[in-house]
Motif scaffolding. Structure first.
Motif, PDB file in Angstrom:
ATOM      1  N   GLU A  28      26.434  65.760  -0.329  1.00  0.00           N
ATOM      2  CA  GLU A  28      26.040  65.027  -1.213  1.00  0.00           C
ATOM      3  C   GLU A  28      26.107  64.028  -0.584  1.00  0.00           C
ATOM      4  O   GLU A  28      27.161  63.479   0.463  1.00  0.00           O
ATOM      5  CB  GLU A  28      27.258  65.371  -2.131  1.00  0.00           C
ATOM      6  CG  GLU A  28      27.557  66.469  -3.563  1.00  0.00           C
ATOM      7  CD  GLU A  28      25.787  66.432  -4.719  1.00  0.00           C
ATOM      8  OE1 GLU A  28      25.399  65.535  -4.203  1.00  0.00           O
ATOM      9  OE2 GLU A  28      25.649  67.032  -5.423  1.00  0.00           O
ATOM     10  N   GLU A  77      22.060  76.014  -5.353  1.00  0.00           N
ATOM     11  CA  GLU A  77      22.028  76.130  -7.021  1.00  0.00           C
ATOM     12  C   GLU A  77      22.421  78.290  -6.824  1.00  0.00           C
ATOM     13  O   GLU A  77      21.887  78.787  -5.747  1.00  0.00           O
ATOM     14  CB  GLU A  77      20.682  75.971  -7.321  1.00  0.00           C
ATOM     15  CG  GLU A  77      19.835  76.265  -7.045  1.00  0.00           C
ATOM     16  CD  GLU A  77      18.338  75.820  -8.071  1.00  0.00           C
ATOM     17  OE1 GLU A  77      18.295  74.770  -8.726  1.00  0.00           O
ATOM     18  OE2 GLU A  77      16.918  76.883  -8.043  1.00  0.00           O
ATOM     19  N   GLU A 124      26.899  63.577 -16.858  1.00  0.00           N
ATOM     20  CA  GLU A 124      25.772  64.947 -16.747  1.00  0.00           C
ATOM     21  C   GLU A 124      27.199  66.133 -16.745  1.00  0.00           C
ATOM     22  O   GLU A 124      28.037  66.263 -15.535  1.00  0.00           O
ATOM     23  CB  GLU A 124      24.991  66.064 -16.487  1.00  0.00           C
ATOM     24  CG  GLU A 124      24.512  66.914 -16.136  1.00  0.00           C
ATOM     25  CD  GLU A 124      23.212  67.361 -14.760  1.00  0.00           C
ATOM     26  OE1 GLU A 124      22.552  66.549 -15.002  1.00  0.00           O
ATOM     27  OE2 GLU A 124      23.558  68.849 -14.819  1.00  0.00           O
ATOM     28  N   ARG A 177      26.324  71.474  -1.231  1.00  0.00           N
ATOM     29  CA  ARG A 177      25.334  70.573  -1.094  1.00  0.00           C
ATOM     30  C   ARG A 177      25.591  69.452  -0.860  1.00  0.00           C
ATOM     31  O   ARG A 177      27.494  68.538  -0.778  1.00  0.00           O
ATOM     32  CB  ARG A 177      25.047  69.801  -2.807  1.00  0.00           C
ATOM     33  CG  ARG A 177      24.043  71.083  -3.648  1.00  0.00           C
ATOM     34  CD  ARG A 177      24.051  69.815  -5.085  1.00  0.00           C
ATOM     35  NE  ARG A 177      23.338  71.306  -5.362  1.00  0.00           N
ATOM     36  CZ  ARG A 177      23.318  70.908  -7.205  1.00  0.00           C
ATOM     37  NH1 ARG A 177      22.620  69.998  -7.513  1.00  0.00           N
ATOM     38  NH2 ARG A 177      21.889  72.084  -7.867  1.00  0.00           N
ATOM     39  N   GLU A 198      24.900  79.979 -14.321  1.00  0.00           N
ATOM     40  CA  GLU A 198      23.514  79.654 -14.689  1.00  0.00           C
ATOM     41  C   GLU A 198      23.175  80.620 -15.359  1.00  0.00           C
ATOM     42  O   GLU A 198      23.126  82.050 -15.329  1.00  0.00           O
ATOM     43  CB  GLU A 198      22.816  78.913 -13.224  1.00  0.00           C
ATOM     44  CG  GLU A 198      23.312  77.873 -12.806  1.00  0.00           C
ATOM     45  CD  GLU A 198      22.240  77.986 -11.760  1.00  0.00           C
ATOM     46  OE1 GLU A 198      21.555  76.573 -11.940  1.00  0.00           O
ATOM     47  OE2 GLU A 198      21.671  78.108 -10.823  1.00  0.00           O
TER      48      GLU A 198
HETATM   49  N1  GAP Z   1      19.336  75.397 -11.142  1.00  0.00           N
HETATM   50  C1  GAP Z   1      19.269  74.124 -11.691  1.00  0.00           C
HETATM   51  C2  GAP Z   1      20.529  73.221 -10.937  1.00  0.00           C
HETATM   52  O1  GAP Z   1      21.410  73.044 -10.122  1.00  0.00           O
HETATM   53  P1  GAP Z   1      21.739  71.014 -10.959  1.00  0.00           P
HETATM   54  O2  GAP Z   1      21.397  69.662 -12.556  1.00  0.00           O
HETATM   55  O3  GAP Z   1      20.650  70.267 -10.298  1.00  0.00           O
HETATM   56  O4  GAP Z   1      20.373  72.168 -11.993  1.00  0.00           O
HETATM   57  C3  GAP Z   1      23.817  72.063 -12.780  1.00  0.00           C
HETATM   58  O5  GAP Z   1      23.452  71.236 -11.923  1.00  0.00           O
HETATM   59  C4  GAP Z   1      24.544  71.524 -13.213  1.00  0.00           C
HETATM   60  O6  GAP Z   1      25.611  72.197 -11.413  1.00  0.00           O
HETATM   61  C5  GAP Z   1      24.975  70.265 -13.147  1.00  0.00           C
HETATM   62  O7  GAP Z   1      24.684  69.933 -14.501  1.00  0.00           O
HETATM   63  C6  GAP Z   1      26.843  70.168 -12.662  1.00  0.00           C
HETATM   64  O8  GAP Z   1      27.688  70.555 -13.816  1.00  0.00           O
HETATM   65  C7  GAP Z   1      26.861  70.974 -11.411  1.00  0.00           C
HETATM   66  N2  GAP Z   1      26.882  70.389 -10.534  1.00  0.00           N
HETATM   67  C8  GAP Z   1      25.529  69.970  -9.959  1.00  0.00           C
HETATM   68  N3  GAP Z   1      26.089  69.340  -8.868  1.00  0.00           N
HETATM   69  C9  GAP Z   1      27.188  69.397  -9.167  1.00  0.00           C
HETATM   70  C10 GAP Z   1      28.618  68.893  -7.583  1.00  0.00           C
HETATM   71  N4  GAP Z   1      28.410  68.183  -6.564  1.00  0.00           N
HETATM   72  N5  GAP Z   1      29.532  68.912  -8.114  1.00  0.00           N
HETATM   73  C11 GAP Z   1      29.643  70.044  -8.823  1.00  0.00           C
HETATM   74  N6  GAP Z   1      29.302  70.367  -9.904  1.00  0.00           N
HETATM   75  C12 GAP Z   1      27.625  70.297  -9.768  1.00  0.00           C
END
Ligand code: GAP
Length: 513
Positions: free
Chosen positions: A250, A216, A333, A248, A267
């Motif tokens: 994933e 992040e 989300e 990440r 952010e």
């Molecule tokens: N700092 C807080 C944070 O990172 P998160 O809900 O894990 O929170 C925020 O991520 C936003 O980042 C999500 O709402 C989404 O829009 C985006 N996001 C998170 N993981 C993602 C992924 N693997 N691929 C694309 N977008 C992602």
């Protein structure tokens, strides 16, 4: 003008097909068969992506007095990830299928009982968002495996959301049929899977050289909070904004660019006094984010709020609400807006030994600020923008025959090309000269397209498909009468005549407004 079918009915297949066909998004490493969870943005995709980021930065940083920007490094001191809790806690529960070798996120697998002749005989595990018809098929498969082909299956028990895989007992699991298995009891117990990508920094290969690709951008903001307070003349409340890549590992990257392994975030950490009315500020941020999405073409009707229940919040979190969008694969989300108390700055104060206290002139007191964190993914926004913009309608062609067209109804603010300039015919040099001059003038200011070949209707249609909001045609009236050009609106297909100066003023209002 929206066609009747335009009610967010775009399928993922049609969006992926258009993105590939017109050069928005490609699978990464495609010539080697692709690389799961990674994507490349082509000529139109990079423009759309940059426009989304620029408009966000303009609206959230440059047009506000209380937010400043930052661009921190992707790889930071590993102690940051220790302090933030990511090294120990940033993981997802993972389930393996021993038969298919596929991996699933346990919190995205849902279990349904298979009831035969009124008795629970086993269960099926199905991926979140699966169709009821697919679950019925899977349940019938289990029925056959159990040798009870003649038994009546209670299909009503397969409706709804099911029970999360993390919540079932070992005994239940032993008679569960996995999503891609041909036998039951092939799914392992959930175990934690670390999501941060590791790398080595420097010539040593031992544990001390281990570093992480940031998952992040937020921690880069917290790590620079002190620098900005010491140098920036900021006053509480104030925010620090950052746009940048995050990574990440994933377990199940899927749904195109919705969940990938390399993505980008936009952010903000918005610092407030500990005694501020955080509930009211949280609401203000939610409204601000919804308004911003609407301003780039994501309608308010497609957004809903998912308030996290108190018992599911992290211990330090006061509240989290996710803005959900109706993506082609379901409501998911898009933007998370969290009230994270003083947890992150407190952790960095503890681990670094540096004071994170803010001296509040107005209050004549020192405190560690609390924070509201709106966190948005660039790629998810892009997918939402594509979903909201995708449409198929029918319009008459040059001969008056009604034809189907695919159109991306992008807001002019974020459209890859803002306008396309066409000389009506390409074999009339005076006409071409005026069109080229206008094109060059517009190009100094915006990304515009020039196209001189083909029937004019076909040229319009090509631009409709890539979301260019305006077509500007230089025709015989331009040459022989008053110098005006035709401006055609992509959505209504209406045309009107404007002087070149009027074209400039009109575009300025629509694009930069
Ligand atoms: N700092 C807080 C944070 O990172 P998160 O809900 O894990 O929170 C925020 O991520 C936003 O980042 C999500 O709402 C989404 O829009 C985006 N996001 C998170 N993981 C993602 C992924 N693997 N691929 C694309 N977008 C992602």
């Amino acid at each position: 003008m929206k066609s009747e079918m335009h009610n967010n009915s775009a399928s993922m297949e049609s969006i992926i097909g258009l993105c590939k066909r017109r050069g928005f998004i490609f699978a990464s490493s495609e010539i080697y068969g692709g690389y799961n969870g990674f994507f490349d943005y082509g000529p139109l995709g990079v423009e759309l992506r940059n426009n989304i980021k620029q408009v966000w930065w303009r609206d959230m940083v440059q047009r506000r007095d209380d937010i400043v920007g930052l661009d921190s490094s992707i790889i930071m001191h590993p102690a940051i990830w220790q302090a933030s809790g990511h090294v120990d806690g940033f993981s997802d529960p993972m389930v393996d299928c021993k038969e298919s070798k596929l991996r699933y996120r346990a919190d995205q697998l849902f279990v349904y009982p298979v009831v035969l002749d009124g008795e629970v005989e086993g269960s099926i595990a199905s991926i979140e968002g699966s169709e009821l018809s697919a679950r019925i098929k899977q349940a019938k498969k289990l029925r056959d495996l159990l040798g009870k082909k003649q038994s009546a299956l209670d299909e009503s028990k397969l409706e709804g959301v099911g029970i999360e895989f993390t919540e079932i007992t070992t005994e239940q699991r032993s008679k569960t049929l996995g999503p891609d298995a041909t036998a039951w009891d092939t799914l392992t117990e959930p175990r934690e899977f670390k999501l941060m990508f590791e790398t080595k920094v420097g010539p040593l290969a031992d544990q001390s050289a281990t570093a992480y690709l940031r998952p992040e951008t937020a921690q880069g903001i917290f790590a620079n909070y002190k620098n900005i307070v010491d140098t920036g003349r900021v006053k509480i409340p104030f925010g620090i904004a950052q746009i940048g890549k995050a990574f990440r590992n994933e377990i199940t990257p899927r749904n195109f660019i919705f969940r990938s392994r390399e993505f980008e975030q936009m952010e903000i950490e918005y610092f407030i006094a500990p005694d501020a009315d955080w509930k009211a500020l949280h609401r203000e941020w939610l409204d601000c984010c919804i308004d911003w999405l609407a301003s780039i073409g994501i309608p308010k009707e497609e957004i809903s709020e998912d308030v996290h229940p108190e018992d599911k919040l992290a211990f330090y979190s006061q509240a989290t609400t996710d803005l959900m969008f109706n993506f082609p694969h379901g409501k998911q989300e898009l933007w998370g807006i969290a009230c994270r108390s003083d947890y992150d700055l407190g952790q960095h104060q503890k681990h670094s030994g540096k004071s994170m206290e803010f001296f509040d002139e107005a209050k004549k007191s020192k405190y560690i600020p609390h924070v509201i964190e709106p966190s948005l993914g660039v790629d998810r926004t892009l997918l939402a923008v594509l979903t909201a913009a995708y449409d198929e309608d029918e319009i008459p062609n040059d001969k008056g025959v009604v034809e189907k067209r695919t159109v991306l109804r992008f807001s002019p603010k974020i459209a890859p090309y803002k306008a396309a300039v066409f000389p009506l015919v390409k074999n009339k040099p005076e006409l071409v000269a005026i069109a080229e001059k206008l094109y060059k003038q517009l190009q100094k200011r915006w990304n515009v397209f020039y196209d001189a070949s083909g029937a004019i209707g076909r040229r319009y249609r090509r631009q409709d498909e890539i979301g260019t909001p305006y077509g500007i045609t230089v025709d015989f009236d331009t040459l022989e009468k008053d110098g005006t050009v035709t401006l055609r609106d992509r959505d209504s297909t209406e045309q009107r005549r404007l002087s070149p100066d009027e074209v400039f003023a009109f575009l300025e209002k629509q694009i930069d407004g």
